[in-house]
Scaffold this active site. Structure first.
Site, mmCIF file in Angstrom:
data_model
loop_
_atom_site.group_PDB
_atom_site.id
_atom_site.type_symbol
_atom_site.label_atom_id
_atom_site.label_comp_id
_atom_site.label_asym_id
_atom_site.label_seq_id
_atom_site.Cartn_x
_atom_site.Cartn_y
_atom_site.Cartn_z
ATOM 1 N N LYS A 71 -6.763 7.963 10.509
ATOM 2 C CA LYS A 71 -7.726 7.076 11.165
ATOM 3 C C LYS A 71 -7.751 7.439 12.645
ATOM 4 C CE LYS A 71 -7.562 3.088 8.151
ATOM 5 N NZ LYS A 71 -6.926 3.807 7.051
ATOM 6 N N ARG B 117 -15.513 12.265 0.995
ATOM 7 C CA ARG B 117 -15.023 11.152 0.166
ATOM 8 C C ARG B 117 -16.079 10.049 0.210
ATOM 9 N NH1 ARG B 117 -10.430 8.139 3.003
ATOM 10 N NH2 ARG B 117 -9.032 9.728 2.184
ATOM 11 N N ARG C 200 -3.759 -8.079 8.293
ATOM 12 C CA ARG C 200 -5.062 -7.789 8.886
ATOM 13 C C ARG C 200 -6.066 -7.396 7.803
ATOM 14 N NH1 ARG C 200 -2.759 -4.873 12.821
ATOM 15 N NH2 ARG C 200 -3.243 -2.862 11.897
ATOM 16 N N ARG C 201 -5.655 -6.507 6.909
ATOM 17 C CA ARG C 201 -6.577 -6.040 5.883
ATOM 18 C C ARG C 201 -6.907 -7.143 4.896
ATOM 19 N NH1 ARG C 201 -7.587 -0.537 6.435
ATOM 20 N NH2 ARG C 201 -9.334 -0.980 5.093
ATOM 21 N N GLY D 274 -17.041 1.224 1.282
ATOM 22 C CA GLY D 274 -16.891 0.703 2.655
ATOM 23 C C GLY D 274 -16.161 -0.625 2.615
ATOM 24 N N THR E 137 -13.380 5.297 -5.864
ATOM 25 C CA THR E 137 -13.796 3.969 -6.328
ATOM 26 C C THR E 137 -12.928 3.514 -7.497
ATOM 27 O OG1 THR E 137 -15.661 2.666 -7.151
ATOM 28 C CG2 THR E 137 -15.559 4.936 -7.925
ATOM 29 N N HIS E 138 -12.869 2.177 -7.671
ATOM 30 C CA HIS E 138 -12.229 1.608 -8.872
ATOM 31 C C HIS E 138 -13.270 0.889 -9.700
ATOM 32 C CE1 HIS E 138 -9.783 1.248 -5.202
ATOM 33 N NE2 HIS E 138 -8.926 1.951 -5.908
ATOM 34 N N ASP F 80 -10.554 9.321 7.642
ATOM 35 C CA ASP F 80 -11.048 8.042 7.126
ATOM 36 C C ASP F 80 -12.244 7.614 7.963
ATOM 37 O OD1 ASP F 80 -8.936 7.941 5.363
ATOM 38 O OD2 ASP F 80 -7.838 6.366 6.413
ATOM 39 N N GLN G 137 -19.464 5.975 3.891
ATOM 40 C CA GLN G 137 -19.499 4.637 3.284
ATOM 41 C C GLN G 137 -20.877 4.308 2.690
ATOM 42 O OE1 GLN G 137 -18.512 3.320 7.118
ATOM 43 N NE2 GLN G 137 -16.430 2.670 6.615
HETATM 44 P P1 FDA Z 1 -15.054 -2.903 -6.012
HETATM 45 O O1 FDA Z 1 -14.724 -3.508 -4.690
HETATM 46 O O2 FDA Z 1 -16.247 -3.388 -6.748
HETATM 47 O O3 FDA Z 1 -13.789 -2.906 -6.891
HETATM 48 C C1 FDA Z 1 -13.816 -2.627 -8.276
HETATM 49 C C2 FDA Z 1 -12.580 -3.276 -8.889
HETATM 50 O O4 FDA Z 1 -11.415 -2.587 -8.383
HETATM 51 C C3 FDA Z 1 -12.394 -4.728 -8.440
HETATM 52 O O5 FDA Z 1 -12.996 -5.614 -9.336
HETATM 53 C C4 FDA Z 1 -10.902 -4.880 -8.405
HETATM 54 O O6 FDA Z 1 -10.438 -5.218 -9.687
HETATM 55 C C5 FDA Z 1 -10.386 -3.508 -8.078
HETATM 56 N N1 FDA Z 1 -10.028 -3.347 -6.664
HETATM 57 C C6 FDA Z 1 -10.743 -2.699 -5.719
HETATM 58 N N2 FDA Z 1 -10.070 -2.668 -4.538
HETATM 59 C C7 FDA Z 1 -8.903 -3.338 -4.746
HETATM 60 C C8 FDA Z 1 -7.781 -3.655 -3.950
HETATM 61 N N3 FDA Z 1 -7.691 -3.268 -2.666
HETATM 62 N N4 FDA Z 1 -6.765 -4.351 -4.536
HETATM 63 C C9 FDA Z 1 -6.809 -4.719 -5.824
HETATM 64 N N5 FDA Z 1 -7.851 -4.454 -6.637
HETATM 65 C C10 FDA Z 1 -8.882 -3.768 -6.121
HETATM 66 N N6 FDA Z 1 -13.199 2.340 2.920
HETATM 67 C C11 FDA Z 1 -13.650 2.641 4.163
HETATM 68 O O7 FDA Z 1 -14.406 1.864 4.745
HETATM 69 N N7 FDA Z 1 -13.250 3.803 4.769
HETATM 70 C C12 FDA Z 1 -12.432 4.705 4.166
HETATM 71 O O8 FDA Z 1 -12.119 5.735 4.747
HETATM 72 C C13 FDA Z 1 -11.973 4.397 2.856
HETATM 73 N N8 FDA Z 1 -11.133 5.244 2.198
HETATM 74 C C14 FDA Z 1 -10.830 5.000 0.876
HETATM 75 C C15 FDA Z 1 -10.073 5.920 0.159
HETATM 76 C C16 FDA Z 1 -9.833 5.726 -1.183
HETATM 77 C C17 FDA Z 1 -9.043 6.735 -1.956
HETATM 78 C C18 FDA Z 1 -10.354 4.566 -1.838
HETATM 79 C C19 FDA Z 1 -10.156 4.342 -3.299
HETATM 80 C C20 FDA Z 1 -11.041 3.622 -1.115
HETATM 81 C C21 FDA Z 1 -11.282 3.812 0.240
HETATM 82 N N9 FDA Z 1 -11.969 2.869 0.987
HETATM 83 C C22 FDA Z 1 -12.382 3.193 2.254
HETATM 84 C C23 FDA Z 1 -12.194 1.513 0.445
HETATM 85 C C24 FDA Z 1 -13.523 1.415 -0.256
HETATM 86 O O9 FDA Z 1 -14.554 1.525 0.694
HETATM 87 C C25 FDA Z 1 -13.686 0.086 -1.014
HETATM 88 O O10 FDA Z 1 -13.630 -0.978 -0.151
HETATM 89 C C26 FDA Z 1 -12.641 -0.150 -2.102
HETATM 90 O O11 FDA Z 1 -12.362 1.042 -2.781
HETATM 91 C C27 FDA Z 1 -13.186 -1.156 -3.113
HETATM 92 O O12 FDA Z 1 -14.393 -0.684 -3.655
HETATM 93 P P2 FDA Z 1 -14.538 -0.166 -5.160
HETATM 94 O O13 FDA Z 1 -15.459 0.999 -5.146
HETATM 95 O O14 FDA Z 1 -13.216 0.089 -5.739
HETATM 96 O O15 FDA Z 1 -15.343 -1.309 -5.891
#
Ligand code: FDA
Length: 314
Positions: free
Chosen positions: A98, A182, A286-287, A186, A224-225, A132, A161
């Site tokens: 970061k 990546r 914070r997060r 966001g 993503t998850h 990031d 993002q």
């Molecule tokens: P969504 O938020 O819809 O989540 C899908 C499901 O995953 C949820 O229903 C929940 O069950 C599960 N889930 C998701 N996040 C979770 C958590 N933290 N704890 C528990 N369960 C969770 N953002 C950014 O702004 N800058 C960046 O550089 C990055 N870098 C980054 C790297 C990597 C490897 C990942 C996976 C994510 C990021 N992010 C990020 C965060 C990203 O922007 C986003 O906020 C989270 O991944 C959640 O979004 P999803 O796509 O997972 O979908």
């Protein structure tokens, strides 16, 4: 007419409001699921264990928004130590960073010097770097710095993002570099003038970004998850006959373990984001506060077996 607030949303908000009174040990249990340890030694152990399961890692030093050169210098030293120690492990190796931890908000020219030293060391040690993407006040600088570093250093990627209106144009402007990007949704709270907030619109923009990147010859890290997005991405890759070395999926340590198995079964590589550092408590609070959805994640986490076992933080 009074506004109806769904009971689950109220519960999530209540959890977040109560956070300062939650005992540190409890936060440790929750955070321990997402954090790979307090020290380099701890994170190296986690990275080795993940490698034994066929998973790649990207290692991040916890922290952001430093306000002095001394703090930024300490972060640089930690990254230099990390890059050196990571080279004890088999490739592929990656660190995520970061820019506000390395002094973006303090002095951009000193930040550039720090980055050059880290990138040079990473290059020597065969380790890639991902920048990031932080909140929107840093987007211009992060993209500018990515372009500058990329001219010298090939093994560099950048997060984009999907919730930002500007991301499609940003990605198009980067395509001539054949970049490794990546794509994530966001995580920061951004105003509606610059960011989508509707889930479906963000998903659609995510898919659009992914298509542009793949068809423009870039390397996507699909972070993503979201099971819907994972399945759309897998379809997109299959319909273009794209194999293992053309892309990777990424997930956060401790999140979405069922989906993890599904991605691995598809044959695609999967990299886990492994943050570590002594600053885990302040960072986690914070997060957790920053993102209202985290209340829901915490609630779910309370019932997860991994949290009850205490996760990776010992
Ligand atoms: P969504 O938020 O819809 O989540 C899908 C499901 O995953 C949820 O229903 C929940 O069950 C599960 N889930 C998701 N996040 C979770 C958590 N933290 N704890 C528990 N369960 C969770 N953002 C950014 O702004 N800058 C960046 O550089 C990055 N870098 C980054 C790297 C990597 C490897 C990942 C996976 C994510 C990021 N992010 C990020 C965060 C990203 O922007 C986003 O906020 C989270 O991944 C959640 O979004 P999803 O796509 O997972 O979908």
């Amino acid at each position: 007419m009074t506004n109806f607030i769904p009971p689950m949303e109220l519960l999530h908000k209540a959890i977040l409001l109560a956070l300062p009174r939650v005992p540190k040990a409890m936060i440790r249990r929750i955070a321990g699921r997402y954090i790979a340890g307090e020290s380099i030694e701890g994170v190296l152990g986690v990275v080795s264990d993940l490698a034994a399961e066929g998973l790649w890692s990207t290692v991040d030093v916890l922290g952001e928004n430093v306000t002095s050169d001394e703090e930024a210098d300490r972060a640089e030293e930690e990254y230099l130590r990390l890059v050196e120690r990571l080279s004890e492990l088999a490739p592929p190796r990656q660190v995520s960073l970061k820019l506000t931890l390395l002094g973006l908000r303090v002095n951009e020219s000193r930040l550039s010097d720090r980055l050059e030293r880290i990138v040079r060391s990473a290059q020597r040690h065969g380790t890639s770097i991902c920048l990031d993407m932080e909140d929107s006040s840093t987007t211009d600088a992060t993209i500018r710095i990515f372009r500058w570093l990329k001219a010298e250093y090939a093994d560099l990627s950048l997060a984009i993002q999907a919730y930002l209106h500007r991301s499609v144009e940003d990605l198009k402007s980067l395509l001539p570099l054949r970049p490794s990007l990546r794509i994530c949704k966001g995580i920061y709270n951004e105003p509606p003038e610059i960011a989508f907030s509707d889930r479906r619109t963000i998903q659609e923009n995510y898919v659009h970004l992914l298509e542009l990147l793949i068809d423009g010859g870039g390397y996507p890290a699909i972070a993503t998850h979201d099971p819907w997005l994972v399945s759309r991405a897998l379809q997109m890759l299959a319909s273009r006959g794209l194999g293992r070395n053309t892309h990777e999926f990424q997930m956060l340590l401790g999140v979405g373990e069922a989906l993890r198995k599904e991605i691995l079964a598809s044959g695609s590589p999967l990299r886990l984001y492994c943050p570590y550092g002594p600053d885990w408590y302040a960072y986690s609070l914070r997060r957790l506060r920053e993102n209202p959805r985290m209340g829901g994640y915490i609630f779910k986490s309370l019932f997860s077996t991994k949290v009850l076992r205490g996760g990776y933080l010992k």
